[in-house]
Design a protein around this motif. Structure first.
Motif, PDB file in Angstrom:
ATOM      1  N   ARG A 118       0.685  -1.280  -0.044  1.00 31.08           N
ATOM      2  CA  ARG A 118       0.044  -0.171  -0.055  1.00 31.08           C
ATOM      3  C   ARG A 118       0.763   1.196  -0.030  1.00 31.08           C
ATOM      4  N   ASP A 119       2.005   1.212   0.759  1.00 31.69           N
ATOM      5  CA  ASP A 119       2.759   2.644   0.639  1.00 31.69           C
ATOM      6  C   ASP A 119       3.321   2.867  -0.558  1.00 31.69           C
ATOM      7  N   GLU A 120       3.595   1.669  -1.400  1.00 30.97           N
ATOM      8  CA  GLU A 120       4.187   1.973  -2.696  1.00 30.97           C
ATOM      9  C   GLU A 120       3.242   2.673  -3.483  1.00 30.97           C
ATOM     10  N   GLU A 121       2.026   2.135  -3.603  1.00 31.53           N
ATOM     11  CA  GLU A 121       0.845   2.561  -4.288  1.00 31.53           C
ATOM     12  C   GLU A 121       0.379   4.047  -3.952  1.00 31.53           C
ATOM     13  N   ILE A 122       0.561   4.326  -2.672  1.00 34.94           N
ATOM     14  CA  ILE A 122       0.178   5.660  -2.138  1.00 34.94           C
ATOM     15  C   ILE A 122       1.284   6.692  -2.672  1.00 34.94           C
ATOM     16  N   ASP A 123       2.503   6.273  -2.771  1.00 34.67           N
ATOM     17  CA  ASP A 123       3.610   6.870  -3.353  1.00 34.67           C
ATOM     18  C   ASP A 123       3.402   7.341  -4.693  1.00 34.67           C
ATOM     19  N   LYS A 124       2.825   6.182  -5.594  1.00 36.41           N
ATOM     20  CA  LYS A 124       2.481   6.539  -6.931  1.00 36.41           C
ATOM     21  C   LYS A 124       1.189   7.365  -7.261  1.00 36.41           C
ATOM     22  N   VAL A 125       0.400   7.451  -6.357  1.00 36.81           N
ATOM     23  CA  VAL A 125      -0.900   8.299  -6.437  1.00 36.81           C
ATOM     24  C   VAL A 125      -0.594   9.780  -6.155  1.00 36.81           C
ATOM     25  N   CYS A 126       0.295   9.919  -5.069  1.00 37.28           N
ATOM     26  CA  CYS A 126       0.883  11.404  -4.732  1.00 37.28           C
ATOM     27  C   CYS A 126       1.652  11.864  -5.816  1.00 37.28           C
ATOM     28  N   ALA A 127       2.738  10.882  -6.603  1.00 35.14           N
ATOM     29  CA  ALA A 127       3.295  11.377  -7.763  1.00 35.14           C
ATOM     30  C   ALA A 127       2.560  11.951  -8.850  1.00 35.14           C
ATOM     31  N   SER A 128       1.362  11.223  -9.063  1.00 43.43           N
ATOM     32  CA  SER A 128       0.454  11.397 -10.030  1.00 43.43           C
ATOM     33  C   SER A 128      -0.141  12.670  -9.899  1.00 43.43           C
ATOM     34  N   ILE A 129      -0.678  12.826  -8.773  1.00 47.81           N
ATOM     35  CA  ILE A 129      -1.354  14.069  -8.093  1.00 47.81           C
ATOM     36  C   ILE A 129      -0.276  15.298  -8.330  1.00 47.81           C
ATOM     37  N   ARG A 130       0.980  15.230  -8.234  1.00 47.32           N
ATOM     38  CA  ARG A 130       1.847  16.281  -8.310  1.00 47.32           C
ATOM     39  C   ARG A 130       1.992  16.459  -9.940  1.00 47.32           C
ATOM     40  N   ALA A 131       2.148  15.398 -10.586  1.00 46.04           N
ATOM     41  CA  ALA A 131       2.339  15.617 -12.034  1.00 46.04           C
ATOM     42  C   ALA A 131       1.323  16.243 -12.484  1.00 46.04           C
ATOM     43  N   ALA A 132       0.076  15.797 -12.183  1.00 46.47           N
ATOM     44  CA  ALA A 132      -1.345  16.846 -12.748  1.00 46.47           C
ATOM     45  C   ALA A 132      -1.407  17.920 -12.413  1.00 46.47           C
ATOM     46  N   GLY A 133      -0.711  18.443 -11.190  1.00 49.27           N
ATOM     47  CA  GLY A 133      -0.904  19.719 -10.815  1.00 49.27           C
ATOM     48  C   GLY A 133       0.520  20.691 -11.531  1.00 49.27           C
ATOM     49  N   ARG A 134       1.547  19.986 -11.669  1.00 48.98           N
ATOM     50  CA  ARG A 134       2.343  20.804 -12.597  1.00 48.98           C
ATOM     51  C   ARG A 134       1.889  20.788 -14.157  1.00 48.98           C
ATOM     52  N   ALA A 135       1.045  19.879 -14.725  1.00 45.84           N
ATOM     53  CA  ALA A 135       0.459  20.058 -16.062  1.00 45.84           C
ATOM     54  C   ALA A 135      -0.533  21.091 -16.254  1.00 45.84           C
ATOM     55  N   GLY A 136      -1.050  21.556 -15.000  1.00 45.13           N
ATOM     56  CA  GLY A 136      -2.182  22.218 -14.879  1.00 45.13           C
ATOM     57  C   GLY A 136      -3.626  21.725 -14.979  1.00 45.13           C
ATOM     58  N   LEU A 137      -3.717  20.423 -14.799  1.00 44.37           N
ATOM     59  CA  LEU A 137      -5.003  19.728 -14.745  1.00 44.37           C
ATOM     60  C   LEU A 137      -5.811  20.046 -13.434  1.00 44.37           C
ATOM     61  N   PRO A 138      -7.033  20.479 -13.718  1.00 50.58           N
ATOM     62  CA  PRO A 138      -7.881  20.815 -12.734  1.00 50.58           C
ATOM     63  C   PRO A 138      -8.548  19.855 -11.699  1.00 50.58           C
ATOM     64  N   VAL A 139      -8.671  18.682 -12.336  1.00 51.39           N
ATOM     65  CA  VAL A 139      -9.388  17.736 -11.273  1.00 51.39           C
ATOM     66  C   VAL A 139      -8.718  16.550 -11.541  1.00 51.39           C
ATOM     67  N   ILE A 140      -8.693  15.547 -10.607  1.00 55.29           N
ATOM     68  CA  ILE A 140      -8.543  14.145 -10.673  1.00 55.29           C
ATOM     69  C   ILE A 140      -9.520  13.459  -9.651  1.00 55.29           C
ATOM     70  N   GLU A 141     -10.174  12.349 -10.342  1.00 57.47           N
ATOM     71  CA  GLU A 141     -11.376  11.832  -9.674  1.00 57.47           C
ATOM     72  C   GLU A 141     -11.057  10.548  -9.447  1.00 57.47           C
ATOM     73  N   TYR A 142     -11.435   9.893  -8.154  1.00 54.13           N
ATOM     74  CA  TYR A 142     -11.509   8.595  -7.912  1.00 54.13           C
ATOM     75  C   TYR A 142     -12.728   8.357  -7.258  1.00 54.13           C
ATOM     76  N   ASN A 143     -13.365   7.240  -7.775  1.00 56.82           N
ATOM     77  CA  ASN A 143     -14.845   6.632  -7.143  1.00 56.82           C
ATOM     78  C   ASN A 143     -14.676   5.519  -6.364  1.00 56.82           C
ATOM     79  N   PHE A 144     -15.383   5.312  -5.443  1.00 51.54           N
ATOM     80  CA  PHE A 144     -15.498   4.005  -4.795  1.00 51.54           C
ATOM     81  C   PHE A 144     -16.624   3.100  -5.378  1.00 51.54           C
ATOM     82  N   TYR A 145     -16.737   2.564  -6.166  1.00 53.45           N
ATOM     83  CA  TYR A 145     -17.689   1.771  -6.822  1.00 53.45           C
ATOM     84  C   TYR A 145     -18.161   0.458  -6.053  1.00 53.45           C
TER      85      TYR A 145
END
Length: 108
Positions: A81-108
């Motif tokens: 889980r810790d490695e996956e959390i690091d990957k999510v955090c890295a993805s969020i940071r990359a999206a922020g640098r790219a200027g993406l306004p929204v990242i979404e996750y749904n619990f289905y």
């Protein structure tokens, strides 16, 4: 943005999974300017997010939302889980640098 539209004006968007030029042009012809999609395996890079944004912008569309997923160990508290959390955090940071306004996750 039109004279009566502002940053806080709700946007009509469609989920797009087929990025063929003809498909993007059809969506634009419907009057849709904003797209929601996924990007695939995490971690995302700023370059791949920017490439998708540029691809859409070339057809007059804006990437407004990326669906993030692919981290079941983090969701269920399993080993890895810790490695996956690091990957999510890295993805969020990359999206922020790219200027993406929204990242979404749904619990289905």
């Amino acid at each position: 943005m039109t004279a009566t539209e502002r940053d806080i004006t709700p946007k009509i968007s469609l989920t797009l999974t087929n990025f063929a030029t003809a498909t993007m042009r059809r969506i634009k012809q419907l009057g849709v300017d904003h797209v929601c999609t996924g990007l695939g395996k995490i971690p995302w890079s700023e370059e791949e997010i920017r490439a998708r944004m540029d691809q859409l912008e070339a057809e007059g569309l804006a990437l407004s939302n990326l669906m993030i997923g692919g981290f079941p160990n983090a969701i269920y508290g399993r080993p890895g889980r810790d490695e996956e959390i690091d990957k999510v955090c890295a993805s969020i940071r990359a999206a922020g640098r790219a200027g993406l306004p929204v990242i979404e996750y749904n619990f289905y």
